[in-house]
Design a protein around this motif. Sequence first.
Motif, short mmCIF file in Angstrom:
data_model
loop_
_atom_site.label_atom_id
_atom_site.label_comp_id
_atom_site.label_asym_id
_atom_site.label_seq_id
_atom_site.Cartn_x
_atom_site.Cartn_y
_atom_site.Cartn_z
N ILE A 111 -35.07 -30.29 -11.00
CA ILE A 111 -35.55 -30.07 -9.82
C ILE A 111 -36.98 -29.94 -9.87
O ILE A 111 -37.79 -30.40 -8.72
CB ILE A 111 -34.90 -28.56 -8.93
N ALA A 114 -38.37 -33.40 -9.81
CA ALA A 114 -38.80 -34.05 -8.54
C ALA A 114 -39.88 -33.42 -7.98
O ALA A 114 -40.74 -34.30 -7.34
CB ALA A 114 -37.37 -33.80 -7.95
N GLY A 115 -39.75 -32.13 -7.55
CA GLY A 115 -41.00 -31.50 -6.74
C GLY A 115 -42.09 -31.85 -7.45
O GLY A 115 -43.27 -31.85 -6.80
N LEU A 174 -38.52 -21.78 -10.59
CA LEU A 174 -39.01 -23.10 -10.17
C LEU A 174 -40.29 -22.94 -9.89
O LEU A 174 -40.93 -24.02 -10.03
CB LEU A 174 -38.08 -23.29 -8.72
N PRO A 175 -40.99 -21.87 -9.11
CA PRO A 175 -42.10 -22.33 -8.58
C PRO A 175 -43.17 -22.38 -9.82
O PRO A 175 -43.92 -23.36 -9.81
CB PRO A 175 -42.62 -20.73 -8.00
N MET A 178 -42.52 -25.97 -11.39
CA MET A 178 -42.95 -26.96 -10.69
C MET A 178 -44.56 -27.17 -10.52
O MET A 178 -45.08 -28.40 -10.85
CB MET A 178 -42.63 -26.99 -9.16
N PRO B 30 -41.78 -38.21 -0.55
CA PRO B 30 -42.15 -36.98 -1.14
C PRO B 30 -41.21 -35.70 -0.25
O PRO B 30 -40.96 -34.75 -0.99
CB PRO B 30 -43.31 -36.78 -0.57
N LEU B 33 -37.97 -35.40 -2.51
CA LEU B 33 -38.53 -35.08 -3.89
C LEU B 33 -38.44 -33.41 -3.81
O LEU B 33 -37.89 -32.73 -4.76
CB LEU B 33 -39.71 -35.43 -4.43
N ILE B 34 -39.18 -32.98 -2.80
CA ILE B 34 -39.33 -31.32 -2.94
C ILE B 34 -38.12 -30.50 -2.08
O ILE B 34 -38.12 -29.37 -2.32
CB ILE B 34 -40.42 -30.94 -2.09
N ALA B 35 -37.19 -31.52 -1.41
CA ALA B 35 -36.11 -30.68 -0.63
C ALA B 35 -35.20 -29.77 -1.57
O ALA B 35 -35.09 -28.71 -1.25
CB ALA B 35 -35.19 -31.91 -0.17
N PRO B 36 -34.63 -30.12 -3.02
CA PRO B 36 -33.94 -29.27 -3.65
C PRO B 36 -34.72 -28.00 -3.89
O PRO B 36 -34.09 -27.12 -3.55
CB PRO B 36 -33.70 -29.92 -4.85
N ALA B 37 -35.84 -28.34 -4.39
CA ALA B 37 -36.72 -26.97 -4.66
C ALA B 37 -37.00 -25.98 -3.29
O ALA B 37 -36.67 -24.72 -3.40
CB ALA B 37 -37.91 -27.30 -5.25
N LEU B 40 -33.47 -24.46 -2.05
CA LEU B 40 -33.28 -23.27 -2.95
C LEU B 40 -34.05 -22.11 -2.63
O LEU B 40 -33.30 -21.00 -2.47
CB LEU B 40 -33.36 -23.63 -4.46
N MET B 41 -35.42 -22.29 -2.73
CA MET B 41 -36.47 -21.20 -2.50
C MET B 41 -36.27 -20.61 -0.89
O MET B 41 -36.42 -19.32 -0.79
CB MET B 41 -37.81 -21.53 -2.62
#
Lengths: 300, 314
Positions: A111, A114-115, A174-175, A178, B30, B33-37, B40-41
């Motif tokens: 994840i 990707a981000g 995650l933060p 990423m 883009p 791509l940031i959608a999953p993160a 979740l957040m």
Amino acid sequence: MITKDAEISAPVVPAPEPAAPQQWPRKTRRAWDEAPRWQIYLPLGSYLLFTLIPFYWILLFALRPAGSTSLVPWPMTFEHFEKVWTERSFGTYFQNSVLIGVATLVMTTVIALAGGYALARFDFRVKRGFLLALLCSQFVPGALLLVPLFQIFAKLQMINSLGSVVIAETVFQLPLSMILISGFIRNVPYSLEEAAWVDGCNRFTAFRIVVLPLLRPGLIAVGSFAFVHAWNHFLFALMFLSNQDKQTIPVGLNTLMSADSVDLGALAAGGIIAAVPVVVVFAFIQKWLITGFSAGAVKG
Amino acid sequence: MAQAAAVAKQPAPPRRRRGSATPRTLPYLPYLLIAPAGLLMLGFIAYPVLSVFYYSLRNFNPTKPWRNGYAGFDNFVQIFTKDTQFWDTLTFSAKWVVVEVGLQLLFGLALALIVNQTFVGRALGRALVFSPWAVSGVLTSAIWVLLYNSQTGITRYLADMGVGEYGTSWLSDTSTVFPAAVIADLWRGVPFFAILILADLQSVSKDLYEAAEVDGAGRLRQFFHITLPHLKDAIVLSTLLRAVWEFNNVDLLYTLTGGGPAGETTTLPLYIANTSVDAHNFGYASALTTVAFTILLFFSIVYLRLSKFGGGDK
């Protein structure tokens, strides 16, 4: 440093320490480079003592027979290990911890990859806001969110499933992951990707063939970090998993500590079992620790 | 991105080329791509934070459902006017953070300066002094519980040598529990600072020192005029994050002392955890959480302003 992506070392070259040939006493003093030897070895030695005594102590308790007060673990015994592994079901805990650690590692890396790619290679409308949210999330204490998280997982019927812990650990990893990964990607020249496009790759294949191999050291560091955190972290597992057979190693250790009469040998053996995977990972990522990885250490 | 989208929208060139400098890109890539993160957040950080704010204005206690309902600012009034435990735990939290972070910074800086030099056995030395960093809160507690044990811990052997008395446990005595806990946390925390500072030290240009040398600056002046200014941003950021982390972290104290003896080592987050998990007083715990969150945010902003983070003449 979060804000200094540029300084996160290039994943391409994990900055090998140039093994400079030792230069023996030259008369010209050169700043901090050449402090007198004792100014290095004396403080370092004392600090090393402080670092290593606790490690020795736990080894000592784990290896010497119960009731012994010898300061050398001899005769050596493995009874404590057998006991915690079977009687205290550390075998099961170990398995659960591995599952949680590996799942967290995979989810976090994929994840965040990707981000991180989006953050590194695109300009899009919510980017600044998203980055700000990533930074702010560092100030949100996981421990203080236990109750709402518990309610969410209860609604999702995930209490007592390892998945709840995996999700919680991933979210809090995650933060930083990423931000780190986007820094690594920024260090891979964009022209490499463009060259691949000209050769007929689409964005995904170009990324897979050109960028991904160069990211390997960075990804290993980030993944290991996620694993170690999930392995070590205690509170989520304690709160979301109430079944004995779903517990993790840190919870098992806590149980050993808060028992009425603490079995010190078992506690020490359990501690060593808890440390082994971390030590292995640590030895593995040592190379990247100082350079590429340091920015990720902020959660200690 | 805008360019990429523009190119993608152009009609396909008549002649098939092998590839192009810009691949076909979906304009929403883009976001995808940031959608999953992001999701979740949103679901597991943003929503819980908001619900904590919501519950802070209510009475919410599953064991006393008849009292549940809107409470306005009652919880907050109680925190600030009646709850002495809140002030005690807040004071202890402040003391804990200041002492821990201060000492960690001091020792971490010294350690980083030492292992940044060239000497025989540096790689091994680094690996060894940094090793506790990888050890978790609970494992740190386990190790120090063994060391501090009243019967077989280090005190026993100290007593053998004539220092102290037999059978003392530093963790159950109100006068020794604080330094004992501080030392245990230092053991794990100093390497963290050392690693961060060392990473930044590597980027100081050697030329600067040589120039200073030529100008006749001694080692101390070089440290205060070159090294320290260079490290400033790293120190500011790591101190802040560490302070927040030390404030929030409950793993170590929860397992090492359980907040005792006699509530002597209960931090505010530990108090919150006890209020919500043990006493089931979710509403009140949420109000406490809101207060803790506000304090952290305020402290962070003031700290960053005071230290002029990121600005300056670097």
